[in-house]
Design a protein around this motif. Structure first.
Motif, PDB file in Angstrom:
ATOM      1  N   GLU A 177      11.671   0.856 -12.995  1.00 46.45           N
ATOM      2  CA  GLU A 177      10.933   1.678 -12.029  1.00 46.45           C
ATOM      3  C   GLU A 177      10.580   0.979 -10.729  1.00 46.45           C
ATOM      4  O   GLU A 177      10.122   1.647  -9.787  1.00 46.45           O
ATOM      5  CB  GLU A 177       9.654   2.238 -12.676  1.00 46.45           C
ATOM      6  N   VAL A 178      10.782  -0.339 -10.613  1.00 45.74           N
ATOM      7  CA  VAL A 178      10.493  -1.006  -9.340  1.00 45.74           C
ATOM      8  C   VAL A 178      11.756  -1.245  -8.524  1.00 45.74           C
ATOM      9  O   VAL A 178      11.699  -1.871  -7.458  1.00 45.74           O
ATOM     10  CB  VAL A 178       9.758  -2.347  -9.560  1.00 45.74           C
ATOM     11  N   ARG A 179      12.906  -0.744  -8.946  1.00 47.01           N
ATOM     12  CA  ARG A 179      14.137  -0.937  -8.197  1.00 47.01           C
ATOM     13  C   ARG A 179      14.014  -0.340  -6.797  1.00 47.01           C
ATOM     14  O   ARG A 179      13.381   0.690  -6.595  1.00 47.01           O
ATOM     15  CB  ARG A 179      15.317  -0.301  -8.935  1.00 47.01           C
ATOM     16  N   CYS A 184       9.682   6.484  -6.534  1.00 53.62           N
ATOM     17  CA  CYS A 184       8.473   6.361  -7.337  1.00 53.62           C
ATOM     18  C   CYS A 184       8.754   6.881  -8.739  1.00 53.62           C
ATOM     19  O   CYS A 184       9.823   7.446  -9.003  1.00 53.62           O
ATOM     20  CB  CYS A 184       7.316   7.147  -6.715  1.00 53.62           C
ATOM     21  N   ASP A 352       0.094  -0.432 -11.476  1.00 52.51           N
ATOM     22  CA  ASP A 352       0.668  -1.459 -10.615  1.00 52.51           C
ATOM     23  C   ASP A 352       1.974  -0.989  -9.993  1.00 52.51           C
ATOM     24  O   ASP A 352       2.257  -1.264  -8.831  1.00 52.51           O
ATOM     25  CB  ASP A 352       0.888  -2.743 -11.412  1.00 52.51           C
ATOM     26  N   VAL A 353       2.795  -0.256 -10.758  1.00 54.38           N
ATOM     27  CA  VAL A 353       4.038   0.294 -10.210  1.00 54.38           C
ATOM     28  C   VAL A 353       3.723   1.297  -9.102  1.00 54.38           C
ATOM     29  O   VAL A 353       4.378   1.314  -8.056  1.00 54.38           O
ATOM     30  CB  VAL A 353       4.873   0.949 -11.320  1.00 54.38           C
ATOM     31  N   ILE A 356       2.788  -0.711  -6.048  1.00 58.02           N
ATOM     32  CA  ILE A 356       3.963  -1.384  -5.480  1.00 58.02           C
ATOM     33  C   ILE A 356       4.817  -0.391  -4.698  1.00 58.02           C
ATOM     34  O   ILE A 356       5.253  -0.663  -3.572  1.00 58.02           O
ATOM     35  CB  ILE A 356       4.790  -2.062  -6.594  1.00 58.02           C
ATOM     36  N   LYS A 357       5.087   0.756  -5.291  1.00 56.74           N
ATOM     37  CA  LYS A 357       5.929   1.754  -4.632  1.00 56.74           C
ATOM     38  C   LYS A 357       5.222   2.409  -3.449  1.00 56.74           C
ATOM     39  O   LYS A 357       5.831   2.674  -2.414  1.00 56.74           O
ATOM     40  CB  LYS A 357       6.372   2.816  -5.645  1.00 56.74           C
ATOM     41  N   ASN A 360       4.846  -0.329  -0.766  1.00 63.54           N
ATOM     42  CA  ASN A 360       6.075  -1.104  -0.549  1.00 63.54           C
ATOM     43  C   ASN A 360       5.759  -2.589  -0.454  1.00 63.54           C
ATOM     44  O   ASN A 360       6.225  -3.306   0.430  1.00 63.54           O
ATOM     45  CB  ASN A 360       6.777  -0.635   0.729  1.00 63.54           C
ATOM     46  N   LYS A 363       9.434  -6.321  -3.508  1.00 64.62           N
ATOM     47  CA  LYS A 363      10.776  -5.899  -3.878  1.00 64.62           C
ATOM     48  C   LYS A 363      10.983  -6.037  -5.376  1.00 64.62           C
ATOM     49  O   LYS A 363      11.731  -5.286  -5.979  1.00 64.62           O
ATOM     50  CB  LYS A 363      11.808  -6.725  -3.111  1.00 64.62           C
ATOM     51  N   ASP A 364      10.352  -7.018  -5.966  1.00 59.91           N
ATOM     52  CA  ASP A 364      10.423  -7.211  -7.395  1.00 59.91           C
ATOM     53  C   ASP A 364       9.032  -6.971  -7.982  1.00 59.91           C
ATOM     54  O   ASP A 364       8.085  -6.661  -7.255  1.00 59.91           O
ATOM     55  CB  ASP A 364      10.901  -8.621  -7.732  1.00 59.91           C
ATOM     56  N   HIS A 365       8.953  -7.094  -9.306  1.00 60.12           N
ATOM     57  CA  HIS A 365       7.665  -6.823  -9.930  1.00 60.12           C
ATOM     58  C   HIS A 365       6.735  -8.023  -9.777  1.00 60.12           C
ATOM     59  O   HIS A 365       6.589  -8.853 -10.665  1.00 60.12           O
ATOM     60  CB  HIS A 365       7.848  -6.487 -11.421  1.00 60.12           C
TER      61      HIS A 365
END
Length: 620
Positions: A177-179, A184, A352-353, A356-357, A360, A363-365
Motif C-alpha cells: 500500500e505504500v507503493r 491511497c 501511518d499509511v 504517508i500517502k 507524500n 517513498k518507502d515505509h
C-alpha cells in the motif's frame, strides 16, 4: 690597400654575425622541437603507465582481475596529449583532491587510484594487490559493514513447504500500500487505488490481490496481535467525552448489523467535520484502528486525530464524499462514497499509511505517525466494535477478498478498467490478466481457509474459466481457437498453452513471472476444491507445467534471466529482467521446485541464484 683590408675584415665580421644568428635560430628551433617531442613521448608513456597501474572505481575489472580506468578518464588524458600546446580553462565543477589522500613521495609502494576519472586518492600496491584507505571506502557502506554485491537483488526464500492456506511465497516482505503508483487505501473499499495508467484512479486486480496476500503472509510469519477493544456495544472503560456546550450525545441502542440484532452506539452531533462531538481519547502508539460505522445523516462522519513527524497534530476525516482522498494542510479527507450512505461499513485503517500517502512524506515505509490521539464523531449515525492494535493483517485480507467477490464479472474475471498503452504493449479498457486471475484465486483460497465461508472458494473456482478461453479475437484470424474471445490463454508456436499476464493481440509477450503467478492460483484451487472445479484446475495446471518445463531454458541468458519472449515472437531486442524481477523469478522457480520436484527447477534455481553473485555460464 689598408682600406680594402679593413672593409674585408668588417664584411667578414658581419658575415660571421649573420651565420651565428642563423645557427642560434636553428639551434633554438631544434631544441624546441626536441623538447616538445620528448614531452609528447613522456605524456604518452604516462598514459600507458597510468592505464597499467592506476585503478578505476567506476567499472568492472579486466579479465586478470585488475580494474582499468573508465573511458572518460582515458579520454581526458588523451585530450592532454593532443592539446599539449594549448591551455584549457579548469572545469567549473572540478574539485582538486585533498592533498592528504595522495601517497607520500617517500612511500615506495604508494600509487594513485582514479575515482570516476575525476580525482585521485592515495593507495598502496603490494605485489599484485592494491589497498585503499578505509576512510575512503567506508563512505560507500552503512553501519560500518563492508558488503560488496554484484547485483542489488537479495533472495528471501519462501517457506520449505507450500500450502494453499500458508504464507504466499515471500510476500510477508511486501508493503503493497505504500507503493508510489498507488494513491491511497480507499475508505470506501478498503483496498489500494492505482494511478499508474490513469491519474483519476482505478482498481488493479493484481494490486488488490497482492495487498491481501501480503497481509495474510505477514499475519502468519509475524503474528496477528490481539486488538485492544475500545468500545463495542458499550461506552467503553474510558468512556466518551461530550462537548461542554451540550451539542452532542451518544448512547447504547439495539440495531440490526448484517441481519443480527446487537447493541451498538448511536451518536448525534453537529455535522461540521472540524467542530466538536463525542470524543474517545486513545493516546496509543499502536496505529491500526478498526471501527464499524453507519451514517444516517448526509453530513458528518468520523475524525481521527494523530501526532505525526510533519505536523504536531494532523486530522484524518472519513465522510461520504465521492472522493478518494483530499488534502488541505494538516487535514486529510478519505471518502466513504455516497453509494455506501446508510450502510454498515468496516473501516480498517493503518493510520501511518494514510499519513504517508496523504502528505507524500515517504517513498518507502518510513514511519511518519507517532501516536493516535483521539476519535471524534460528527453528524448522526451508529458505531460499533472500535479497536486498536499494532496491525490488522487478517482484516485487510478480508477487505481484498470481499472486493474480489463483489467485483467478479460473469466470466469469472476481474477486468482492469484502465487501458494499458505504452511503447511496449497496448490493451483496451476491460482487459483481463492471468496473473490477476491467479493471485486473485490465491487470495480467495486463503480467505476461505481462514473463515470457512464457501463464497470465497466458489469465487476462486469461477476464475478458472478465463484460462480455458483464447485471448485471440475470432475476427482477427477467423479461427475459433478457444470457446470465445477475450481470455488469457495463448499458444506458443501453436502447441503449448501459456497464461498471459498481458494478453496482447495479435502477438504475445509470454511474460515469465506473470505465468508462474497464474500457475500458483491454479495450484491453490486444485489442492482446495473438489469435484469438477478440482479436475479442471488440475488439467490447466498440467498443461501449464508442460509448457513451463519446455520453455524455461529460453528465459536463461547465462548471466541473468529474461522478462519475456518478445524477442522470439516480435524479433525485438531481448528484454532482460532487472535484478528485482530476476529475484522474483528465483523465488517463483523455487516454489515450482517445491511443489513439483522436477530437477529442471532445482537446477535453474541454483544457477539463477549464482547470477546474483557474478557467476556466469561457460562460454565457447
Amino acid at each position: 690597400m689598408r682600406t680594402v683590408r679593413r672593409q674585408l675584415r668588417r664584411g667578414d665580421s658581419c658575415f660571421r654575425a649573420l651565420v651565428l644568428m642563423i645557427v642560434s635560430v636553428c639551434a633554438a628551433t631544434m631544441g624546441a622541437w626536441v623538447w616538445g617531442s620528448g614531452a609528447l613521448l613522456f605524456k604518452k608513456r604516462l598514459v600507458i603507465e597510468m592505464s597499467h597501474h592506476q585503478l578505476s572505481l567506476n567499472g568492472p575489472g579486466a579479465s586478470d582481475g585488475v580494474q582499468t580506468p573508465p573511458a572518460s578518464a582515458v579520454q581526458s588524458r588523451e585530450a592532454i596529449v593532443t592539446t599539449s600546446n594549448k591551455v584549457c580553462p579548469p572545469c567549473p565543477d572540478a574539485k582538486p583532491p585533498p592533498p592528504s589522500v595522495l601517497p607520500m613521495a617517500s612511500d615506495p609502494k604508494g600509487m594513485n587510484c582514479s575515482v570516476n576519472g575525476d580525482y585521485l586518492i592515495g593507495c598502496r600496491k603490494d605485489g599484485d594487490e592494491v589497498f585503499m584507505p578505509a576512510s575512503f571506502v567506508k563512505k560507500f557502506f552503512d553501519k560500518g559493514v563492508y558488503e560488496f554485491r554484484y547485483s542489488y537483488g537479495s533472495v528471501h526464500p519462501p517457506t520449505p513447504v507450500y500450502e494453499p492456506g500458508g504464507a504466499f511465497l515471500n510476500f510477508y516482505r511486501y508493503f503493497v500500500e505504500v507503493r508510489g503508483m498507488l494513491l491511497c487505501t480507499t475508505a470506501s473499499e478498503g483496498v489500494p487505488l492505482a494511478i499508474q495508467w490513469d491519474p483519476a484512479g482505478y482498481f488493479y486486480p493484481i494490486t488488490v490481490a497482492q495487498f491481501g496476500l501480503a497481509h495474510h503472509a505477514k499475519g502468519i510469519v509475524n503474528g496477528n496481535p490481539e486488538p485492544k477493544v475500545l468500545s463495542s456495544g458499550d461506552l467503553g472503560p474510558a468512556g466518551w467525552k461530550l462537548p461542554q456546550d451540550g451539542s452532542g450525545s451518544i448512547k447504547v441502542v439495539e440495531e440490526q448489523v448484517k441481519g443480527v440484532t446487537r447493541k451498538v452506539l448511536a451518536f448525534n452531533a453537529p455535522e461540521s467535520m472540524t467542530g466538536e462531538g463525542p470524543t474517545f481519547v486513545i493516546n496509543s502508539e499502536e496505529l491500526a484502528l478498526c471501527v464499524s460505522i453507519k451514517m444516517t445523516s448526509p453530513g458528518g462522519g468520523l475524525t481521527i486525530k494523530v501526532k505525526t513527524k510533519k505536523f504536531p497534530v494532523a486530522y484524518l476525516h472519513f465522510t461520504h464524499e465521492d472522493t478518494y482522498m483530499r488534502v488541505d494542510g494538516a487535514h486529510i479527507t478519505l471518502g466513504m462514497k455516497q453509494k455506501n450512505f446508510g450502510k454498515w461499513m468496516r473501516l480498517t485503517r493503518d493510520l501511518d499509511v494514510d499519513i504517508i500517502k496523504g502528505f507524500n512524506s515517504a517513498k518507502d515505509h518510513l514511519k511518519q505517525t507517532i501516536e493516535v490521539l483521539e476519535v471524534t464523531l460528527h453528524g448522526r449515525g451508529f458505531i460499533d466494535n472500535m479497536t486498536v492494535a499494532a496491525t490488522a493483517h487478517n482484516e485487510n485480507l478480508m477487505h481484498a477478498a470481499d472486493w474480489l467477490v463483489e467485483n467478479q464479472d460473469q466470466k469469472g474475471g476481474w477486468p482492469t478498467s484502465s487501458a494499458l498503452d505504452n511503447f511496449e504493449m497496448q490493451l483496451p479498457p476491460g482487459w483481463y490478466s492471468a496473473m490477476g486471475q491467479g493471485q486473485g484465486m490465491s487470495a480467495l483460497v486463503r480467505a476461505y481457509n481462514l473463515t470457512g465461508d464457501r463464497k470465497y472458494l466458489e469465487s476462486a473456482e469461477k476464475a478458472l474459466y478465463l484460462y480455458t478461453v483464447s485471448k485471440i479475437p475470432i475476427g482477427i484470424l477467423h479461427l475459433k481457437l478457444g470457446s470465445e474471445e477475450g481470455g488469457v490463454r495463448a499458444r506458443f508456436l501453436g502447441q503449448l498453452d501459456w497464461y498471459e499476464e498481458y494478453p496482447t493481440v495479435p502477438t504475445s509477450s509470454f511474460v515469465l513471472n506473470g505465468f508462474i503467478f497464474s500457475m500458483m492460483g491454479l495450484y491453490d484451487v486444485m489442492k482446495t476444491s473438489e469435484g469438477e472445479p478440482q479436475r479442471l484446475a488440475e488439467k490447466l495446471w498440467d498443461s501449464g507445467m508442460r509448457s513451463l518445463k519446455f520453455m524455461l531454458g529460453m528465459y536463461d541468458t547465462g548471466a541473468g534471466t529474461l522478462y519475456d519472449l518478445r524477442h522470439v515472437i516480435n524479433h525485438e531486442p531481448p528484454n532482460r529482467a532487472r535484478w528485482d524481477y530476476h529475484v522474483t523469478h528465483i523465488a517463483l522457480i523455487h516454489e515450482m521446485a517445491i511443489v513439483d520436484g522436477d530437477p529442471i527447477f532445482w537446477e535453474a534455481w541454483a544457477r539463477w541464484k549464482g547470477y546474483l553473485k557474478g557467476i556466469r555460464s561457460h562460454h565457447n
